[in-house]
Design an enzyme around this catalytic site. Structure first.
Site: not given
Ligand SMILES: [Mg+2]
Ligand SMILES: [Mg+2]
Ligand SMILES: [Mg+2]
Ligand SMILES: [Mg+2]
Ligand SMILES: [Mg+2]
Ligand SMILES: [Mg+2]
Lengths: 253, 253, 253, 253, 253, 253
Positions: B43, B68, B148, B174
């Site tokens: 993200h 990540r 998640e 999430d």
């Molecule tokens: Mg997530």
């Protein structure tokens, strides 16, 4: 008003096509007469960084940004939305399974599996507020599945039936290669008129959108009346060529 | 001492969360009070280049870097290790098969299929020597599988059983969307306490690690005692906002 | 309303201080609680490129951008205005001649010798129209001469008398070094209060502006009542440090 | 003459290996005594941007550029060709299915599924004209499948039989890890001679090419006579080290 | 044949004007119908880096590159030559002393004081060999002094008499501001015809070159017959605007 | 121990010469056998950004970084120190006045006029603490004045007498051009031995340092015994060429 709302209300929108992955040039392209800007990561030079920087500049100018991802890079479909894209075009959606994977990356649960994270689109970084982003994003951002092979044409009903696919987008170069069994890339071929008419008709019949890449104005004028309302036109290098040639010709005339 | 050793010895480590993919800013983030720095490619704005440059700077400061990766980009898991990451967090590991693919990219044979090549992590480019890299890397670099979704929660025992998976990492945003069937993103929901307690308990039971993203200090304080010891906190843009606000408020007070 | 108009109307404005020359970080700094953003090319890391990209982002957010140029780089003063700066701060203006050279670069004829060229500030690239740019620019963009040596202090009346100099800006670090004959850099020294009071008083007496760099809130609160109304505060790396520390402390508390 | 033509005519070509993703350095590497330049996206630092810029510079110098993609990133195989690569090396082709996916991305219909789009390679941007690009590209650009695991070795006949695979490329580091069941990375091991001889022999038997990564000159001299004619040698950081050491040693001698 | 030789032989050359400091865009501009490309560091966005990268790309395409430096940045005049420029345009040469300083930076001893160092222009990096560079550079690279103020107009004979100044280049925007005493920027003003005729006449009389910036084709057609043979035309952002508008208009027609 | 201390204690130090302004390449150069790294902004490709990023990487590796600024760019001398340089080389110091301006930019009051600002060198960003920076910087960072013209040679006693000038640095290419009145660039000329011997002797006589650029090892071996102890050797592109050639030759042997 969002790109989604405008297209759903029947407006025709002409989008610039950006292949040069450089911020000030993207900004210059976004200031032209086009209604929107599409950044191309498949055949153009865009990458994650240029999309990240470019979308911010396009949004700041109040134009809707669109991203075409590379083949099968559905991770990037989600990222493009996080970065602020109002629509994503996925090339080579040749089967229902392809369409389902694309839709999964584009839509939040329960429609799809898009992951949530705070960045530009849903954290006030872009032009839009973030409070209702989870509620609205599935409706206000568009997933365009590219139809550009015989397999895709045959699977069209199924692809259009996938929840989360908002429209189709035709790639006439690849379609012409497929239709000629690899003999030529010829978007202007008359042989394409019938299948491309069929694609727009079927999309419309189920209330979905149709877009197309137009290599030139004649092409755009030919296919717009058939139902293609999101039309990307030529590409940025060509804009530079055309503008420079017009000036040089005027001086040498 | 490696991040792996410190976490396995029971230490709690707070990691900065970097979304801004710009080298001097990464360096500034690495100089803060946090114990580690996590670069977010899912993200956040990071890409291959920013991870390559950023990891070098973080390593030079003697802090452990973590990456990540985007959803399904296991090619990047291997590259992050080559670039010097001490741990990789993979989002949306929803099945044993997902976990196996992630582990394959993270571990050298015979555990996995990570490919060998001379670059920073195993060629003396980073902070650590390269002689014994093949021998030690599988133990000293960590694979965190993100839990998640409901599917991931249900497959948890299987995921934890995959050889090469060193721990789980919870994405509460999430997870809360999944737990509410798409109704809200609310990491603070009390409804999450039970499943998140279960996740840490199960990881611990099989000798594996548990980490979590904490959007704020309260969240970190709530989940640390439950067994989450690798805790990433808020994100860099927020650090800038908070610091600036503190100064402006002090002047206007 | 322009920065010039707001300051001339007596408003106090707090500006962020950006030393990290990286676009998304500049954007993040521009979104904080500060009223303006100053990009530092003298001691900070900014260069032509970061100023060019950064000013566009700051303008897009509707905040006034300011640039501090390197010592004697008056070519850059003109460029900063072309790129969209609403004010330029020139360090080490130690004589009337220095002030005249700075003013010449900042103002169009007949006041100065600023050169005309179509770019962002006068070609619709920024937030403001270009039609009347030649007419308005001399009034609406500000030249701040830094007073930070004994020589400058002694030449103050002359510097303030130069047409095209809109205000003075105090650098308390260098001033304290000068005042202590090189013994210490100590902006908080009580010995500075008298000369700095004098500077603001003299500027005000001739209808010009006074600004100052404040290393911390106490300093800002001390000097604002003396007439310093354009106050830059600490710097971006410090915002990151402070924000991160607040979070870590809250977790460990 | 294209790289493809030269290799098919039996010429041995030595390629530089570029891991540093920086344009002027790529240009400097392209000006060395090597016949070609290979940009490494798997273990090296290259990304989309550095490949895009780098290929343009290498082509401008009249040398054939080659790209090694990350594991499984077949989207990038197509992009590398669009950007002007004359060959693409795909790591970890361990099965016929892997080879088929790679070939699909590399070859236009009807051989494969490569998508058509105007950019450098087929739009006059590079060194070659675009008129006949669709006709010639399948023959004039090369797909090298890396053979570097036991699985790949066992599937070799099938992989070599895939239409669109033009040759194999051996990764001796990974191959030695596989052959030793993870005990060592040792390209110089005598145990490799037999299988690597077999690989070149089989490729030759079906009229396909054989390439190999040579960590040093001895290795290159050992395997060239066995049929490996596209040989990449050491890497750019090593060239810098060797050149600097030669100078320092000569001064201190 | 060098730009210098072509202009001295009486050829008229039209140069593109590049303000966007981004490599692929520079390359696209260099592929247009223009005879040369001028990179603008005064009002455009170019900096050292963009000039360094851009000149390499322009040279690779076989077009002569030109650089306009910022006011008084004669250090950059030398660097532009090192990077491969065939001509440098210096703005605001308002006196014989300005011209002498510019010439000193542009010419090797004994004519000037240009410093020698191995880089692109004299080390085989560019399109030209380096062996005879010291011998030929003073003749084959051009120093254009900008005449754009009343002071410059009055010092014209002296400026033209400076050894090492190869020609003059008129900036009609600034010239019109000067000629109107700051009332307007109007290159099309009839009041400019007489002085600009005089400038070209005087340059020709002493065997030196005359160039001019043309904001549009009419301007170029007006001043070319008066003796201006190096003519830069409009700017890159305008090429993009014009090209895009032509396409949009053709579709909407 | 600082570069200053080592040179003052009589040690000979060999420095790499970096012209390629790209971070990972700078890092690779810093990892070679050289004792220090000099970044060249005069004839090399370095700019503010590459120096800012590069110095950080060199410092992180524990090697002393040096910067050569462009001609007359004394603003950059101060910035190079802020960014962490341990020495600055200023080209074309041809008079006592040039030397005084250079020294003013390099030394804090009361010796010079260097401005104080928090960044890398004095704010804990680099390898060294900041507490005592004001006290120590004048002694621990070095100003090297380049002697490379007849004028400089004649003004040598005066230049060496300027407080704040720590040493001289000979540019043999320009010196040979000057000595031959523009006929040749030939550092190996025997005609240079006498004047260069004189330069080192005079520097030593007043307790100042002598450095020189050595295009090759023979040159370094020739001039080191004459008193030149800070010796920069060839340049990075050449290291790449030499290293590559050694490998190719070994394969083809
Ligand atoms: Mg997530
Ligand atoms: Mg297509
Ligand atoms: Mg100061
Ligand atoms: Mg391998
Ligand atoms: Mg002008
Ligand atoms: Mg020199």
């Amino acid at each position: 008003m969002s790109l989604a709302s405008r297209l759903r209300s029947g407006e025709t929108l002409l989008s610039a096509w950006s292949a040069l992955p450089e911020p000030l040039t993207i900004e210059a392209v976004a200031r032209t007469a086009f209604d929107a800007v599409t950044l191309d990561m498949q055949h153009g030079g865009h990458d994650e960084q240029s999309v990240l920087y470019g979308l911010g500049l396009i949004l700041a100018l109040g134009k809707p940004p669109v991203v075409r991802i590379p083949v099968g890079r559905f991770d990037m479909a989600s990222r493009a939305l996080d970065f602020g894209a109002e629509a994503v075009i996925a090339p080579m959606i040749n089967s229902v399974e392809d369409a389902e994977r694309f839709a999964a990356a584009m839509k939040y649960p329960p429609v799809g599996e898009r992951s949530w994270g705070p960045f530009r689109s849903n954290a006030g970084y872009g032009e839009r507020g973030s409070n209702d982003y989870l509620t609205n994003a599935n409706r206000e951002t568009l997933a365009f599945a590219m139809i550009e092979t015989r397999a895709a044409f045959e699977a069209l009903d199924g692809i259009l039936g996938v929840r989360g696919i908002d429209g189709v987008f035709v790639g006439p170069g690849d379609f012409s290669i497929a239709w000629s069994n690899g003999r030529e890339s010829n978007p202007a071929s008359d042989a394409l008129v019938e299948p491309l008419t069929e694609i727009a008709r079927k999309a419309s019949a189920v209330g979905k959108l149709a877009g197309i890449y137009a290599p030139n104005p004649d092409f755009a004028r030919r296919y717009n009346p058939l139902g293609y309302r999101f039309i990307t036109v030529s590409h940025d290098t060509s804009y530079i060529q055309l503008g420079a040639k017009a000036l040089v010709d005027a001086i040498k005339a």
